[in-house]
Write a protein that holds these residues in place. Structure first.
Motif, short mmCIF file in Angstrom:
data_model
loop_
_atom_site.label_atom_id
_atom_site.label_comp_id
_atom_site.label_asym_id
_atom_site.label_seq_id
_atom_site.Cartn_x
_atom_site.Cartn_y
_atom_site.Cartn_z
N ILE A 401 0.85 -1.19 0.00
CA ILE A 401 0.00 0.00 0.00
C ILE A 401 0.89 1.24 0.00
O ILE A 401 1.92 1.28 0.66
N ASP A 434 -7.20 2.06 -2.47
CA ASP A 434 -7.47 0.83 -1.72
C ASP A 434 -7.32 1.01 -0.22
O ASP A 434 -7.45 0.04 0.53
N THR A 435 -7.07 2.23 0.25
CA THR A 435 -6.94 2.48 1.68
C THR A 435 -8.30 2.35 2.36
O THR A 435 -9.28 2.97 1.94
N THR A 436 -8.34 1.54 3.40
CA THR A 436 -9.60 1.32 4.12
C THR A 436 -9.60 1.94 5.50
O THR A 436 -10.66 2.11 6.11
N ALA A 450 -13.50 4.96 3.03
CA ALA A 450 -12.68 4.07 2.21
C ALA A 450 -12.98 4.31 0.73
O ALA A 450 -14.14 4.40 0.33
N TYR A 478 -3.88 1.66 5.93
CA TYR A 478 -4.10 0.22 5.85
C TYR A 478 -5.03 -0.09 4.69
O TYR A 478 -5.87 0.74 4.32
N ASN A 479 -4.90 -1.29 4.14
CA ASN A 479 -5.87 -1.76 3.16
C ASN A 479 -6.58 -2.99 3.68
O ASN A 479 -6.30 -3.46 4.80
#
Length: 581
Positions: A401, A434-436, A450, A478-479
């Motif tokens: 990421i 794609d970062t959640t 997200a 984080y993803n």
């Protein structure tokens, strides 16, 4: 004889020449004096001009809800506005129905515009002597403003002014509201103000009213006549306004702790009668069930020192009321697309360990939807779990990421701290799609969406996460697969020097470790990381951008809990530093 005549003519010529020079001497002296005075005058005027030279300042727009429009100074037609757009003197901004926006000036001065509000920027400049001149004309609607005392008190000639057709409000550092209409109203929850009330339409005659903390002033044509006759129009601040969501949401951005205290008072004062049971309501065949967006099922919610969190979700468009654990949400309004309430251990609506909450909607016919429930574990502040060994994350290319990038404030490198004397800094940036989840110094940015690719939070000396000297912000991303990365951003805060002699020096920068510990990638996905930089170099929890939120500590062990008491509704206001952006 000839020789005598020659000497006589020579002597006469000498006397005539000497007499001519003597006559010119006064004129020469006067000329020299005039030249000297002219040179001194030029130097004086040049010095004065250098002190009053002006620099144009821009106001930055942030759209907080729905939409806004603008018209430049030389235009009459409005066009759609967008966040981060810059405006100067002469420009006009207006909000749409059910909308909200803010104007940020010189970093720490913020004007928040309610729906259906129009303002024109009259003056926006900074002078060479350090004074700042900010003036806006309120055409319609209402605005709420926070003016930095430190920034505006650097020069006694600085002013922050709001004009309406009936009055002029001048402040140097305060929080206040101005509403325009048939009755113009000024409310002063903090600070003081000198208000000029125009006694006639020509604005040649006026009366000044000094307004203090906890006071308000209403001005209308009828009241102007009373004021002219010597009547005192100052009133105590309206308690309903002071507890209104409009005021609390705005104040929460700068002082979430105080807002949390007010919300607790509201909950304590709320009626305690039991609502009608869901068993007495008929089930609707068409009303959709609401959703719960936070917390999620089986989530381990990290504790915060005040043991308060916000439960929230979405509501069906047909909903006329929302009910949580058989408690009607009194702040919910028919047609609202979202709902939220305030859960607190102090009020018995939140337990350490397992919590179960059930929500359903009620339509205008009194029929209920099928319920939606969530079960989560809340960690108590007394049981903090600290990871014993976690690898440092330095942003290597082998991670899955991309680290966050900082877009505001404008910086050229992350190797050197960003230096500022402003006491309120908006920190914004971009992340990969794609970062959640984003965590800053043990604080999860709960309002980060997200897939949006953007985030922001605020650093403020008032709420304690911006202190003199070096402040370090560890931004973890984080993803969904659990990959993580780190961006390390520092601010060197040097408050403006006070007016008295021998001002205190800024605190020396604290040492920093280059290998800040990151959260263990094998730990629970909802655990928040622990910052292991030295305490003196670690700021308090930073502010999230949308509503007040929690200071995330490490989760506690799961302990049995009884069924929670009926929840007390409130806004998204855990009392630390999550602020609306």
């Amino acid at each position: 004889m000839r020789s005598s005549r020659r000497r006589s003519r020579y002597s006469s010529a000498r006397r005539s020449s000497g007499s001519s020079v003597g006559q010119l001497i006064p004129y020469i002296i006067i000329g020299l004096l005039l030249a000297l005075l002219g040179w001194l005058g030029f130097r004086l005027v040049s010095g004065l001009m250098s002190n009053v030279s002006t620099e144009a300042v821009e106001a930055e727009l942030q759209i907080l809800k729905r939409s806004a429009e603008f018209a430049f100074a030389d235009q009459t037609e409005f066009a759609p506005a967008y966040s981060d757009q810059k405006f100067i003197a002469g420009d006009t901004i207006r909000t749409q129905p059910n909308s909200k926006a803010s104007l940020e000036v010189l970093g720490a001065n913020v004007i928040i515009l309610d729906e259906n509000t129009e303002v024109q920027i009259e003056t926006l400049q900074r002078r060479g002597d350090g004074s700042k001149e900010i003036a806006v004309n309120l055409k319609s609607g209402r605005l709420w403003a926070r003016v930095s005392q430190d920034l505006m008190s650097e020069s006694e000639d600085s002013y922050f002014r709001v004009n309406t057709d009936q009055l002029q409000v001048d402040v140097t550092g305060t929080i206040f509201e101005v509403a325009e209409g048939l009755v113009d109203t000024v409310r002063m929850p903090e600070g003081t103000s000198d208000i000029t009330v125009w006694l006639d339409e020509t604005k040649e005659n006026s009366k000044t009213v000094a307004l203090g903390t906890g006071q308000q002033l209403e001005v209308s044509p009828d009241k102007i006549e009373l004021l002219s006759s010597g009547a005192d129009l100052i009133e105590a601040l309206d308690n309903d306004w002071e507890r209104s969501e409009w005021h609390l949401e705005n104040l929460e951005r700068f002082n979430p702790t105080k807002v949390a205290e007010i919300r607790r008072e509201i909950e304590i004062d709320a009626p305690t009668q039991a609502p009608e049971s869901a068993n007495d309501l008929e089930l609707s065949a068409s009303l959709p069930s609401p959703t719960i967006t936070y917390p999620t099922g089986d989530q381990l919610v990290a504790a915060n020192p005040d043991n308060v969190i916000t439960i929230k979700g979405t509501a069906p468009k047909e909903a006329a009321q929302m009910v949580v654990n058989e408690y009607p949400l009194t702040k919910y309004r028919s047609g609202d697309s979202t709902w939220k309430y305030f859960a607190s251990m102090q009020h018995g609506t939140l337990k350490a360990g397992k919590n179960v909450f059930t929500v359903y909607a009620v339509d205008a016919d009194g029929k209920k939807s099928k319920p939606t429930s969530v079960t989560f574990n809340y960690g108590s502040a007394e049981s903090v779990i600290t990871p014993t060994s976690t690898p440092a994350i330095t942003g290597g290319t082998d991670l899955k990421i991309t680290p966050a990038t900082i877009t505001s404030p404008t910086i050229t490198t992350l190797e050197e701290p960003y230096r500022t004397s402003q006491d309120l800094i908006r920190i914004a940036g971009k992340v990969s799609p794609d970062t959640t989840r984003i965590v800053v110094n043990d604080f999860t940015l709960e309002k980060f969406e997200a897939g949006s690719g953007e985030f922001q939070f605020f650093a403020s000396s008032e709420i304690g996460n911006l202190k003199p000297g070096i402040n370090t912000y560890l931004i973890y991303v984080y993803n969904a697969q659990g990959a993580q990365n780190l961006t390390r951003f520092q601010i060197f805060f040097e408050p403006p020097a006070p007016t008295p002699a021998n001002p205190p020096q800024p605190a020396a920068p604290a040492t920093d470790t280059s290998s800040a510990a990151a959260p263990d990638s094998t730990s629970n996905a909802n655990d928040t990381p622990t910052d292991t930089t030295p305490p003196t170099d670690t700021p308090p929890t930073p502010a999230d951008t949308e509503t007040a939120g929690e200071t995330a500590l490490a989760p506690a062990t799961d302990t049995p809990a009884t069924d929670p008491a009926p929840p007390s509704e409130g806004a998204d206001t855990a009392p630390t530093s999550d602020t609306e952006g």
